[in-house]
Write an enzyme that holds these catalytic residues in place. Structure first.
Site, PDB file in Angstrom:
ATOM      1  N   ASP A   1      -2.871 -18.160   2.234  1.00 58.66           N
ATOM      2  CA  ASP A   1      -4.022 -18.860   1.678  1.00 58.66           C
ATOM      3  C   ASP A   1      -4.525 -19.930   2.641  1.00 58.66           C
ATOM      4  O   ASP A   1      -5.736 -20.127   2.799  1.00 58.66           O
ATOM      5  CB  ASP A   1      -3.713 -19.447   0.299  1.00 58.66           C
TER       6      ASP A   1
ATOM      7  N   ASP B   1     -10.926  -8.623   7.755  1.00 64.58           N
ATOM      8  CA  ASP B   1     -12.316  -8.552   7.312  1.00 64.58           C
ATOM      9  C   ASP B   1     -12.960  -9.937   7.324  1.00 64.58           C
ATOM     10  O   ASP B   1     -14.133 -10.092   7.681  1.00 64.58           O
ATOM     11  CB  ASP B   1     -12.407  -7.948   5.908  1.00 64.58           C
TER      12      ASP B   1
ATOM     13  N   ASP C   1      -5.178  -6.733   6.021  1.00 65.10           N
ATOM     14  CA  ASP C   1      -6.385  -6.052   5.575  1.00 65.10           C
ATOM     15  C   ASP C   1      -7.455  -7.070   5.188  1.00 65.10           C
ATOM     16  O   ASP C   1      -8.619  -6.972   5.592  1.00 65.10           O
ATOM     17  CB  ASP C   1      -6.028  -5.157   4.383  1.00 65.10           C
TER      18      ASP C   1
ATOM     19  N   LYS D   1       3.706 -15.332   2.746  1.00 64.44           N
ATOM     20  CA  LYS D   1       3.672 -16.118   1.504  1.00 64.44           C
ATOM     21  C   LYS D   1       5.117 -16.432   1.133  1.00 64.44           C
ATOM     22  O   LYS D   1       5.596 -16.138   0.029  1.00 64.44           O
ATOM     23  CB  LYS D   1       2.947 -15.326   0.399  1.00 64.44           C
TER      24      LYS D   1
ATOM     25  N   TYR E   1       0.806  -1.210   0.000  1.00 62.69           N
ATOM     26  CA  TYR E   1       0.000   0.000   0.000  1.00 62.69           C
ATOM     27  C   TYR E   1       0.849   1.275   0.000  1.00 62.69           C
ATOM     28  O   TYR E   1       0.351   2.354  -0.317  1.00 62.69           O
ATOM     29  CB  TYR E   1      -0.932   0.021   1.204  1.00 62.69           C
TER      30      TYR E   1
END
Length: 360
Positions: free
Chosen positions: A227, A255, A251, A195, A146
């Site tokens: 994942d 959620d 992020d 990852k 970001y």
């Protein structure tokens, strides 16, 4: 005790839910003999409408001179709002990214707790949620994808875009230390999510986290690919205590965790720096489709205010009073529309705030 609070109501349902949190803070101040001074500034779409930018330098200066920031929500409908016809650097979310960077808020805490009273709202099977769950997602907030360099350009007649994901050892080390410190106050387990089978940034992340773990022999550390973590959150959420991860993964996972609890309207959030200063906001968005209808759930924002009392003001008793009041209101069957179920009593946003105040 006197404290200065910068208030950013934001867009959509932001003003409604922040008003209820302030109502709660005021009764806490009255009961425990504190004085809270509020300074309201604009950010997001509300700031664009007035100032032409999502965050002004003056607003940043006011926030820097306070003891904490209470934030509602920012942004609007990305398909219809004129804010999203602007350059990306002038859209509402740019204000949020900037204030995090300007205030050096590198550590985002997002608790995901399943209230016993809300088990019916949880989308998971009862055998999975039996006994409830309580996890803390620790998300690095000022680095990664970001905040990396980005560009869209034309090459051989075709548009090409790229975003750079970059982390330094120091950025990883400081968020890892925060994660392990919080784990020491909880169940002493850290799940570091990356990852590392693909990304160099994740391989550095894992290396630094392993190094930090040496200073916390009481904490159990495990590594999990992002994942797999996304899958495990719905398969067995009880296995998690502290989830430590980078900006974009955090992020997304936070959620997902919020919906596992039954409603994103129940989840608070804190963004902290090295000292006691923090910015406190609900995990959900601005929900422009229900703005002004007095039906939003203010509990996440009120819980965020409780986190402010605890983490920035060192007012543990006051924070516990807010949290206990919320539990009592839920036990008595009061619900906003997002967590409504058969046999419960539906109330408005403002009425929920009133009920919590009465319990305090």
């Amino acid at each position: 005790m006197e404290k200065k609070i910068t208030v950013i109501k934001g867009d959509g349902i932001g003003p409604e839910i922040v008003d209820e949190a302030i109502k709660v803070l005021n009764v806490i101040a009255e009961k425990y003999k504190h004085t809270f001074h509020y300074s309201e500034v604009l950010m997001g779409g509300a700031s664009i409408d007035v100032h032409g930018v999502p965050l002004t330098n003056e607003a940043i200066d006011i926030a820097k001179n306070s003891d904490a920031v209470l934030l509602g929500s920012i942004g609007g409908d990305t398909t219809t709002s004129p804010w999203y016809q602007l350059d990306p650097t002038l859209r509402p979310e740019a204000g949020l990214l900037r204030i995090r960077k300007e205030l050096n808020l590198f550590a985002n805490l997002r608790p995901a707790y399943l209230y016993d009273e809300l088990k019916g709202a949880c989308p998971l099977k009862e055998e999975i949620t039996e006994g409830g769950f309580d996890m803390m997602i620790m998300r690095e907030l000022t680095g990664g994808l970001y905040f990396g360099k980005r560009e869209t350009k034309t090459v051989n007649g075709e548009l090409i875009a790229h975003d750079n994901l970059e982390y330094s050892e120091g950025e990883i080390r400081r968020i890892a230390k925060r994660g392990f410190d919080i784990a020491m106050k909880r169940r002493k387990k850290v799940t570091s999510v990356d990852k590392a089978n693909v990304l160099d940034s994740s391989r550095l992340w894992r290396k630094v986290v392993n190094d930090v773990a040496k200073d916390y022999p009481e904490v159990t550390l495990e590594h999990m690919l992002v994942d797999n973590c996304a899958m495990q959150l719905v398969r067995d959420p009880k296995q998690f205590d502290v989830i430590l991860t980078e900006n974009m993964f955090g992020d997304i996972l936070s959620d997902e965790a919020s919906m596992v609890t039954g409603s994103i309207g129940m989840l608070s959030s804190a963004s902290l720096r090295d000292d006691s200063f923090g910015m406190y906001e609900p995990s959900h968005g601005s929900a422009p489709d229900i703005a002004g209808k007095d039906i939003a759930n203010p509990i996440a924002t009120i819980l965020s205010a409780a986190m402010m009392l605890r983490y920035s003001f060192d007012m543990d008793e006051e924070a516990s009073a807010v949290e206990k009041a919320i539990e009592q209101v839920l036990e008595e069957g009061y619900r906003t529309i997002d967590i409504m179920s058969d046999g419960k009593k539906q109330v408005t946003c403002s009425k929920m705030g009133d009920l919590i105040v009465e319990k305090i």
